[in-house]
Design a protein around this motif. Structure first.
Motif, PDB file in Angstrom:
ATOM      1  N   LEU A  53      33.929  56.672  15.115  1.00 22.03           N
ATOM      2  CA  LEU A  53      34.694  57.693  15.323  1.00 22.03           C
ATOM      3  C   LEU A  53      34.263  58.916  15.568  1.00 22.03           C
ATOM      4  O   LEU A  53      34.352  59.754  16.292  1.00 22.03           O
ATOM      5  CB  LEU A  53      35.929  57.692  14.416  1.00 22.03           C
ATOM      6  N   TYR A  54      33.099  59.097  14.552  1.00 22.75           N
ATOM      7  CA  TYR A  54      32.350  60.482  14.788  1.00 22.75           C
ATOM      8  C   TYR A  54      31.519  60.813  15.997  1.00 22.75           C
ATOM      9  O   TYR A  54      31.683  61.700  16.433  1.00 22.75           O
ATOM     10  CB  TYR A  54      31.369  60.497  13.563  1.00 22.75           C
ATOM     11  N   PHE A  55      31.011  59.488  16.514  1.00 29.41           N
ATOM     12  CA  PHE A  55      30.373  59.420  17.619  1.00 29.41           C
ATOM     13  C   PHE A  55      31.289  59.914  18.839  1.00 29.41           C
ATOM     14  O   PHE A  55      30.887  60.935  19.675  1.00 29.41           O
ATOM     15  CB  PHE A  55      29.799  58.103  17.961  1.00 29.41           C
ATOM     16  N   VAL A  56      32.485  59.523  18.835  1.00 31.62           N
ATOM     17  CA  VAL A  56      33.356  59.950  19.906  1.00 31.62           C
ATOM     18  C   VAL A  56      33.895  61.522  19.778  1.00 31.62           C
ATOM     19  O   VAL A  56      33.715  62.346  20.665  1.00 31.62           O
ATOM     20  CB  VAL A  56      34.388  59.000  20.008  1.00 31.62           C
ATOM     21  N   ALA A  57      34.111  61.835  18.559  1.00 32.73           N
ATOM     22  CA  ALA A  57      34.466  63.183  18.180  1.00 32.73           C
ATOM     23  C   ALA A  57      33.460  64.083  18.606  1.00 32.73           C
ATOM     24  O   ALA A  57      33.674  65.102  19.136  1.00 32.73           O
ATOM     25  CB  ALA A  57      34.753  63.216  16.610  1.00 32.73           C
ATOM     26  N   GLN A  58      32.143  63.679  18.376  1.00 30.23           N
ATOM     27  CA  GLN A  58      31.075  64.504  18.679  1.00 30.23           C
ATOM     28  C   GLN A  58      30.982  64.907  20.222  1.00 30.23           C
ATOM     29  O   GLN A  58      30.562  65.903  20.832  1.00 30.23           O
ATOM     30  CB  GLN A  58      29.714  64.183  18.267  1.00 30.23           C
ATOM     31  N   ALA A  59      31.238  64.021  20.987  1.00 30.48           N
ATOM     32  CA  ALA A  59      31.353  64.009  22.522  1.00 30.48           C
ATOM     33  C   ALA A  59      32.432  65.047  22.800  1.00 30.48           C
ATOM     34  O   ALA A  59      32.239  65.894  24.087  1.00 30.48           O
ATOM     35  CB  ALA A  59      31.992  62.402  23.140  1.00 30.48           C
ATOM     36  N   ASN A  66      34.108  66.499  29.758  1.00 26.46           N
ATOM     37  CA  ASN A  66      34.876  65.165  29.649  1.00 26.46           C
ATOM     38  C   ASN A  66      35.821  65.053  28.375  1.00 26.46           C
ATOM     39  O   ASN A  66      35.918  64.236  27.952  1.00 26.46           O
ATOM     40  CB  ASN A  66      33.896  63.860  29.649  1.00 26.46           C
ATOM     41  N   SER A  67      35.986  66.400  27.955  1.00 29.19           N
ATOM     42  CA  SER A  67      36.786  66.255  26.594  1.00 29.19           C
ATOM     43  C   SER A  67      38.237  65.638  26.605  1.00 29.19           C
ATOM     44  O   SER A  67      38.658  65.105  25.924  1.00 29.19           O
ATOM     45  CB  SER A  67      36.943  67.876  26.273  1.00 29.19           C
ATOM     46  N   GLU A  68      38.962  65.590  27.769  1.00 26.35           N
ATOM     47  CA  GLU A  68      40.261  64.949  27.855  1.00 26.35           C
ATOM     48  C   GLU A  68      40.165  63.477  27.753  1.00 26.35           C
ATOM     49  O   GLU A  68      40.659  62.690  26.859  1.00 26.35           O
ATOM     50  CB  GLU A  68      41.010  65.556  29.117  1.00 26.35           C
ATOM     51  N   LYS A  69      39.103  63.093  28.470  1.00 23.74           N
ATOM     52  CA  LYS A  69      38.715  61.365  28.372  1.00 23.74           C
ATOM     53  C   LYS A  69      38.429  61.182  27.035  1.00 23.74           C
ATOM     54  O   LYS A  69      38.782  60.043  26.146  1.00 23.74           O
ATOM     55  CB  LYS A  69      37.669  61.011  29.284  1.00 23.74           C
ATOM     56  N   ALA A  70      37.548  62.227  26.207  1.00 22.81           N
ATOM     57  CA  ALA A  70      36.810  61.704  24.961  1.00 22.81           C
ATOM     58  C   ALA A  70      38.031  61.952  23.763  1.00 22.81           C
ATOM     59  O   ALA A  70      38.022  60.906  22.855  1.00 22.81           O
ATOM     60  CB  ALA A  70      35.770  62.669  24.624  1.00 22.81           C
ATOM     61  N   LYS A  71      39.001  62.779  24.324  1.00 22.06           N
ATOM     62  CA  LYS A  71      39.970  62.894  23.249  1.00 22.06           C
ATOM     63  C   LYS A  71      40.865  61.676  23.445  1.00 22.06           C
ATOM     64  O   LYS A  71      41.512  61.278  22.166  1.00 22.06           O
ATOM     65  CB  LYS A  71      40.783  64.201  23.470  1.00 22.06           C
ATOM     66  N   SER A  72      41.119  61.267  24.362  1.00 24.51           N
ATOM     67  CA  SER A  72      42.067  60.061  24.514  1.00 24.51           C
ATOM     68  C   SER A  72      41.367  58.790  23.697  1.00 24.51           C
ATOM     69  O   SER A  72      41.898  58.062  23.141  1.00 24.51           O
ATOM     70  CB  SER A  72      42.008  59.622  26.223  1.00 24.51           C
ATOM     71  N   VAL A  73      39.911  58.521  24.112  1.00 17.08           N
ATOM     72  CA  VAL A  73      39.168  57.645  23.456  1.00 17.08           C
ATOM     73  C   VAL A  73      39.268  57.757  21.789  1.00 17.08           C
ATOM     74  O   VAL A  73      39.626  56.773  21.143  1.00 17.08           O
ATOM     75  CB  VAL A  73      37.706  57.485  23.779  1.00 17.08           C
ATOM     76  N   TYR A  74      39.307  59.077  21.336  1.00 19.36           N
ATOM     77  CA  TYR A  74      39.164  59.316  19.831  1.00 19.36           C
ATOM     78  C   TYR A  74      40.491  58.844  19.475  1.00 19.36           C
ATOM     79  O   TYR A  74      40.795  58.250  18.537  1.00 19.36           O
ATOM     80  CB  TYR A  74      38.933  60.760  19.824  1.00 19.36           C
ATOM     81  N   GLU A  75      41.667  59.271  20.102  1.00 13.09           N
ATOM     82  CA  GLU A  75      42.932  58.905  19.667  1.00 13.09           C
ATOM     83  C   GLU A  75      43.293  57.453  19.523  1.00 13.09           C
ATOM     84  O   GLU A  75      43.638  56.772  18.385  1.00 13.09           O
ATOM     85  CB  GLU A  75      43.988  59.508  20.462  1.00 13.09           C
ATOM     86  N   GLY A 104      41.919  71.635  18.167  1.00 18.32           N
ATOM     87  CA  GLY A 104      40.757  71.917  18.967  1.00 18.32           C
ATOM     88  C   GLY A 104      39.505  72.281  17.981  1.00 18.32           C
ATOM     89  O   GLY A 104      38.660  72.974  18.499  1.00 18.32           O
ATOM     90  N   ARG A 105      39.510  71.844  16.981  1.00 15.33           N
ATOM     91  CA  ARG A 105      38.575  72.032  15.583  1.00 15.33           C
ATOM     92  C   ARG A 105      37.685  70.727  15.617  1.00 15.33           C
ATOM     93  O   ARG A 105      37.565  70.294  14.509  1.00 15.33           O
ATOM     94  CB  ARG A 105      39.300  72.552  14.565  1.00 15.33           C
ATOM     95  N   ALA A 106      37.197  70.429  16.505  1.00 15.23           N
ATOM     96  CA  ALA A 106      36.221  69.152  16.813  1.00 15.23           C
ATOM     97  C   ALA A 106      35.337  69.354  15.603  1.00 15.23           C
ATOM     98  O   ALA A 106      34.752  68.298  14.932  1.00 15.23           O
ATOM     99  CB  ALA A 106      35.714  68.704  18.042  1.00 15.23           C
ATOM    100  N   PHE A 107      34.603  70.416  15.469  1.00 15.72           N
ATOM    101  CA  PHE A 107      33.480  70.599  14.382  1.00 15.72           C
ATOM    102  C   PHE A 107      33.996  70.349  12.995  1.00 15.72           C
ATOM    103  O   PHE A 107      33.527  69.642  12.142  1.00 15.72           O
ATOM    104  CB  PHE A 107      32.707  72.041  14.681  1.00 15.72           C
TER     105      PHE A 107
END
Length: 136
Positions: A53-59, A66-75, A104-107
């Protein structure tokens, strides 16, 4: 925001990767999305549900294009990860991390997830003690 980097260290800023050749201090004068190299989890270290989960969030921070795709994978991964744990502190942490991602606060989400690694290693059978990623 002031950042200090050591010689050879990398920083990821708004999708760009910068490496410094000597010890430097930099000041970010506007809003920027950044991740220090010592916070980056390598794919081969994403061996547990929370680390994945961390790995995907760091993307979201490293590759904003590619944040929209990464956010979908994260969810999707977040939803599956929640099903794996019954420990109240991990469940609350996952919920809080998802709220940070949605805001929007991935960090901040990364800090929350990183803080759960030790509990995860104590809960999952056969998992060695979590290797720390330096806290922000």
């Amino acid at each position: 925001m002031h950042l200090s980097l050591k010689a050879g260290e990398r920083i990821f800023i708004n999708g760009a990767v910068l490496r410094v050749d000597r010890k430097v201090s930099i000041e970010l004068l506007n809003d920027a999305t950044f991740l220090l190299e010592n916070h980056v989890l390598q794919v081969e270290d994403a061996t547990t549900p929370l680390r994945q989960l961390y790995f995907v969030a760091q993307a979201l921070l490293i590759d904003p294009s590619n944040s929209e795709k990464a956010k979908s994978v994260y969810e999707d991964l977040h939803r599956e990860t929640q099903k794996l744990f019954t420990h109240r502190e991990i469940i609350n942490g996952l919920k809080h991390a998802a709220e940070m991602i949605d805001a929007g606060r991935a960090f901040d989400a990364l800090k929350i997830i990183r803080g759960l690694f030790v509990m995860e290693s104590a809960i999952l059978p056969g998992e060695p003690e979590a290797k720390p990623i330096q806290a922000a």
